[in-house]
Design a protein around this motif. Structure first.
Motif, PDB file in Angstrom:
ATOM      1  N   ILE A  80     -22.679  13.763  28.686  1.00 11.54           N
ATOM      2  CA  ILE A  80     -21.826  13.999  27.517  1.00 11.54           C
ATOM      3  C   ILE A  80     -22.422  13.398  26.231  1.00 11.54           C
ATOM      4  O   ILE A  80     -23.227  12.462  26.277  1.00 11.54           O
ATOM      5  N   GLU A 137     -17.778  15.246  22.535  1.00 11.13           N
ATOM      6  CA  GLU A 137     -18.143  16.201  21.483  1.00 11.13           C
ATOM      7  C   GLU A 137     -19.022  17.323  22.003  1.00 11.13           C
ATOM      8  O   GLU A 137     -19.053  18.410  21.450  1.00 11.13           O
ATOM      9  N   ASP A 138     -19.744  17.033  23.076  1.00  7.32           N
ATOM     10  CA  ASP A 138     -20.604  18.069  23.667  1.00  7.32           C
ATOM     11  C   ASP A 138     -20.949  17.656  25.091  1.00  7.32           C
ATOM     12  O   ASP A 138     -20.835  16.476  25.446  1.00  7.32           O
ATOM     13  N   MET A 139     -21.334  18.625  25.895  1.00  8.46           N
ATOM     14  CA  MET A 139     -21.712  18.318  27.273  1.00  8.46           C
ATOM     15  C   MET A 139     -22.833  19.257  27.670  1.00  8.46           C
ATOM     16  O   MET A 139     -22.885  20.392  27.220  1.00  8.46           O
ATOM     17  N   ILE A 140     -23.691  18.747  28.547  1.00 10.47           N
ATOM     18  CA  ILE A 140     -24.770  19.608  29.041  1.00 10.47           C
ATOM     19  C   ILE A 140     -25.002  19.284  30.521  1.00 10.47           C
ATOM     20  O   ILE A 140     -25.023  18.112  30.914  1.00 10.47           O
ATOM     21  N   GLU A 141     -25.132  20.331  31.329  1.00 11.67           N
ATOM     22  CA  GLU A 141     -25.311  20.142  32.764  1.00 11.67           C
ATOM     23  C   GLU A 141     -26.783  19.941  33.094  1.00 11.67           C
ATOM     24  O   GLU A 141     -27.629  20.744  32.722  1.00 11.67           O
ATOM     25  N   THR A 159     -19.118  22.141  34.001  1.00 18.52           N
ATOM     26  CA  THR A 159     -19.519  21.537  32.719  1.00 18.52           C
ATOM     27  C   THR A 159     -19.494  22.577  31.595  1.00 18.52           C
ATOM     28  O   THR A 159     -19.055  22.276  30.478  1.00 18.52           O
ATOM     29  N   ASP A 160     -19.939  23.796  31.879  1.00 15.21           N
ATOM     30  CA  ASP A 160     -19.947  24.843  30.842  1.00 15.21           C
ATOM     31  C   ASP A 160     -18.517  25.267  30.490  1.00 15.21           C
ATOM     32  O   ASP A 160     -18.216  25.557  29.324  1.00 15.21           O
ATOM     33  N   LYS A 164     -17.185  22.594  28.267  1.00 13.46           N
ATOM     34  CA  LYS A 164     -17.766  22.744  26.925  1.00 13.46           C
ATOM     35  C   LYS A 164     -16.939  23.764  26.126  1.00 13.46           C
ATOM     36  O   LYS A 164     -16.655  23.552  24.945  1.00 13.46           O
ATOM     37  N   ASN A 165     -16.531  24.848  26.791  1.00 19.49           N
ATOM     38  CA  ASN A 165     -15.648  25.823  26.128  1.00 19.49           C
ATOM     39  C   ASN A 165     -14.305  25.185  25.784  1.00 19.49           C
ATOM     40  O   ASN A 165     -13.734  25.438  24.725  1.00 19.49           O
ATOM     41  N   LEU A 215     -13.665  22.143  25.047  1.00 21.21           N
ATOM     42  CA  LEU A 215     -13.835  21.252  23.883  1.00 21.21           C
ATOM     43  C   LEU A 215     -13.574  21.950  22.557  1.00 21.21           C
ATOM     44  O   LEU A 215     -13.161  21.332  21.584  1.00 21.21           O
TER      45      LEU A 215
END
Ligand code: G1P
Length: 292
Positions: free
Chosen positions: A172, A190-194, A235-236, A239-240, A242
């Motif tokens: 995150i 604020e953001d996330m990446i798998e 995770t994706d 992210k949506n 958020l």
């Protein structure tokens, strides 16, 4: 709204533990004498959630049998005077209500969660990944529920991990929130990446397998396309989410073992055995005798 359901995705193939998992679910591998998945189910019960929804798949019937009543076995144990053991088995099947839904192809964690939609419906719910065993006096999930009840927003368990292992996790980017109840532990995500490479990771705050999700996740997951590893990633979906509502990351209190990994599995076995009142003393003595 109260959290009444916990979703446990257990459809994964468990390839990391082959050949042990060729003919049995990895969730049934025991840590000392309890299957992995039972640690998660006990955390759900200890957090006061009354129902578990398992997302299962082919070859996972042992999990259903484990949480079902076994009248023959109970009778047998009662006949042999093993009342304690009988009671222990009864407790497993009467702990909670269980429901099962099958994910037909293992398309990823996000897809597994979507599969549970008809059973969870329009209410907030928890997700637990049984590979992550978290030991603490106040269960991790219960700590997170407290935050959910205060904020009304989704909460994800997070933990700092070494930079060189970020590619095993969802990572995150977050802004710390000043919070009197859990100082230093709450982040607004604020953001996330798998599973990013260390160069692409926005921090070393990793997602651990405990989530509390609002029903807005259904829409957020519905248009997710295959991402990291060709899978539909939770995770994706998050992210949506958020983009439409706040999501919090919470640095939980407790010791976490990654039992989905061989070394983590062994660490959990050793430490949980050492903490057991019936085994700890003799096991510690044995370990000392190894002089390694
Ligand atoms: C899953 C999630 C990942 C998370 C991890 C925690 O990955 O996709 O975001 O960090 O669990 O254990 P998996 O370990 O199933 O590959």
């Amino acid at each position: 709204m109260r959290i009444r359901k916990a979703v446990l995705p257990v459809a994964g193939l468990g390839t990391r533990f082959l050949p042990a998992t060729k003919a049995q679910p990895k969730e049934m591998l025991p840590i000392v004498d309890k299957p992995l998945v039972q640690y998660a189910v006990e955390e759900v019960a200890a957090s006061g959630i009354p129902m578990v929804v398992f997302v299962t798949g082919r070859g996972k019937q042992a999990i259903e049998n484990h949480f079902d009543l076994s009248a023959e076995l109970e009778q047998e144990l009662a006949g042999r005077g093993k009342e304690d053991l009988r009671r222990q088995l009864r407790k497993i099947s009467s702990m909670l209500r269980f429901a099962y839904v099958r994910q037909q192809t293992p398309k990823g964690l996000g897809d597994a969660i979507l599969t549970s939609r008809n059973l969870v419906e329009n209410e907030p719910f928890a997700v637990l990944l049984s590979d992550d065993i978290i030991v603490n006096e106040v269960p991790c999930l219960k700590q997170m529920m407290k935050i959910y009840y205060r904020t009304g927003h989704s909460v994800i368990a997070i933990q700092r991990v070494p930079r060189n292992s970020v590619s095993s996790y969802g990572i995150i980017r977050g802004r710390q929130v000043q919070d009197k109840e859990c100082p230093g532990r709450l982040y607004r995500i604020e953001d996330m990446i798998e599973k990013p490479s260390p160069a692409d990771a926005p921090s070393n705050l990793a997602v651990i397998g405990r989530y509390i999700l609002t029903p807005a996740i259904w829409k957020a997951l519905s248009n997710v396309v295959p991402g990291a590893g060709g899978e539909i990633q939770l995770t994706d979906g998050l992210k949506n989410l958020l983009a439409t509502e706040p999501v919090y990351g919470y640095v939980f209190e407790g010791k976490r073992y990654d039992a989905g990994d061989k070394l983590g599995f062994l660490q959990a076995t050793v430490e949980i055995a050492l903490a057991r009142p019936d085994l700890g003393k003799a096991f510690r003595k044995y370990l000392r005798s190894l002089k390694i």
